[in-house]
Design a protein around this motif. Sequence first.
Motif, PDB file in Angstrom:
ATOM      1  N   UNK A  42     -16.790  -3.721  11.662  1.00 50.23           N
ATOM      2  CA  UNK A  42     -15.406  -4.179  11.837  1.00 50.23           C
ATOM      3  C   UNK A  42     -14.736  -4.432  10.488  1.00 50.23           C
ATOM      4  N   UNK A  43     -15.534  -4.747   9.473  1.00 47.44           N
ATOM      5  CA  UNK A  43     -14.966  -4.926   8.130  1.00 47.44           C
ATOM      6  C   UNK A  43     -14.318  -3.639   7.626  1.00 47.44           C
ATOM      7  N   UNK A  44     -14.862  -2.491   8.032  1.00 52.70           N
ATOM      8  CA  UNK A  44     -14.247  -1.218   7.645  1.00 52.70           C
ATOM      9  C   UNK A  44     -12.817  -1.148   8.149  1.00 52.70           C
ATOM     10  N   UNK A  45     -12.649  -1.523   9.406  1.00 53.33           N
ATOM     11  CA  UNK A  45     -11.325  -1.479  10.026  1.00 53.33           C
ATOM     12  C   UNK A  45     -10.379  -2.471   9.371  1.00 53.33           C
ATOM     13  N   UNK A  46     -10.856  -3.706   9.135  1.00 51.95           N
ATOM     14  CA  UNK A  46     -10.019  -4.699   8.450  1.00 51.95           C
ATOM     15  C   UNK A  46      -9.537  -4.164   7.105  1.00 51.95           C
ATOM     16  N   UNK A  50      -5.789  -2.867   5.677  1.00 54.11           N
ATOM     17  CA  UNK A  50      -5.322  -3.856   4.700  1.00 54.11           C
ATOM     18  C   UNK A  50      -5.030  -5.208   5.342  1.00 54.11           C
ATOM     19  N   UNK A  51      -5.840  -5.584   6.316  1.00 54.76           N
ATOM     20  CA  UNK A  51      -5.643  -6.856   7.004  1.00 54.76           C
ATOM     21  C   UNK A  51      -6.080  -8.037   6.152  1.00 54.76           C
ATOM     22  N   UNK A  52      -6.838  -7.766   5.102  1.00 55.05           N
ATOM     23  CA  UNK A  52      -7.237  -8.827   4.175  1.00 55.05           C
ATOM     24  C   UNK A  52      -6.442  -8.775   2.869  1.00 55.05           C
ATOM     25  N   UNK A  53      -5.509  -7.823   2.770  1.00 55.25           N
ATOM     26  CA  UNK A  53      -4.622  -7.755   1.609  1.00 55.25           C
ATOM     27  C   UNK A  53      -5.287  -7.377   0.310  1.00 55.25           C
ATOM     28  N   UNK A  54      -6.370  -6.601   0.366  1.00 58.11           N
ATOM     29  CA  UNK A  54      -7.097  -6.247  -0.862  1.00 58.11           C
ATOM     30  C   UNK A  54      -7.171  -4.745  -1.079  1.00 58.11           C
TER      31      UNK A  54
END
Length: 351
Positions: A42-46, A50-54
Motif C-alpha cells: 500500500x505504500x507504493x500506492x501512497x 503523492x499522498x505523503x507529499x514526498x
Amino acid sequence: MIPTFSYAAPAARAPLAPYRFERREPRDTDVVIEIFYCGVCHSDLHTVRDEWGTGEYPIVPGHEIVGRVLRTGKAVTKFKEGDLAGVGCMVDSCRECANCQDDLEQFCLKGATFTYAGKDRVDGTPTQGGYSTHIVVDEAFVLRVSDKLDLAAVAPLLCAGITTYSPLKHWKVGKGSKVGVIGLGGLGHMALKFAHAFGAQVVQFTTSPSKREDALRLGADEVVLSNDSEQMKQHAGSFDFILDTVSAPHDLNEYLRMLKREGTMVLVGLPDTPPTVHGGSLIFGRHSLAGSLIGGIAETQEMLDFCAEHGIVSDIEQIRMQDINEAYERMLKSDVKYRFVIDMASLRDAA
C-alpha cells in the motif's frame, strides 16, 4: 550503465506506465540483481499518488524484491553470481550513528535511504524500486533468500513480513501471551501467522463475519467482531499485546481497553487522519501505545531464516506488470487475499 525496463508513475496520481532508465554500474560492494518477483505494498500506492507529499517523478515503486544475483562488485564477499537474493524497504543508511550500530538502520539518525523515492548517498540520484527488471544495491542491504520456499510468496516478507515480525519479537510475544491482531490484510495475515508460530494465543479483531474462516485458517484461535459490544466486553482487560495493522481511521481507545494491566498496543498502520487517544485509556491500567517501523537488516534476515525453517510465506495473487493499475484499484477495495505479487517475466517479455 545497466539498461532497465520498468513501470513508473510519470506524475502524481497518473497511471503507471512503461519507463526505461539506466541503473548504475556496480560499485565495489554492489550486487546486481535480476528481479523475478516484486510485491505490491500500500505504500507504493501512497507514494505514486503523492499522498505523503514526498514525490519526485518519475517514480518506480516496489520494495518487496526477490531475484537472482547477476554480477557483483570486486569487493563483494556475501554474494556470488547465481545466488537468490532479496531487497526490502531500504538500500542504505549512514551506518555510523547509534541506531545503525545497533542494527536498526530503519531509524538511522541521518535518515535511511529507502528503496524508492529516496536519494543515493553517493551521487544524489533518485532511488528507483522493484517494478523493474534489475536493481543494484550495496551488499550490506541485500538479503539471503532460501530456495525452500515459493519465491513469489517470499517477496511480501520483505515488507509485510518484517513489519509484523519485528514488533512481535521486540515485545517478546510467545507462549503464554494473549495477542490481538486488528485488521486482516497484507499485514494482518502475516501477524496471525507469526504470532501463531511463536506459540501465542491469537485473537483476530474484525468487523466482517465473512473473515472468520480465513482468520482461523491463518492462525487465529478466536475471532472477535469489534462492532459487537458484547463480544468486545468479554475480552476487556485480557490482552498482553495488540498489533494494529489498519491504515484507515478508527478508534484506538476501544482496543486500548482490551489490554491487561501494563499491556502494549503497537501501531504499524498509518492512517492519514491523526487518531485521538484519551488519557484514561492509557492511565487506567498503565497501558502503553507504541509504534514500529519495518526492521533492521539483521532482523529481516532473521525473519527470512525463521520463515524458511517454519514454511511461512505470504498468501498471494500473482499478476502481470501490465495489470498494476487495475491491481491498485482492487487494493483500494481490499479485493486481494492478501498481497499482489508481480511476476517480472511479464515485464522482461515486453522489454
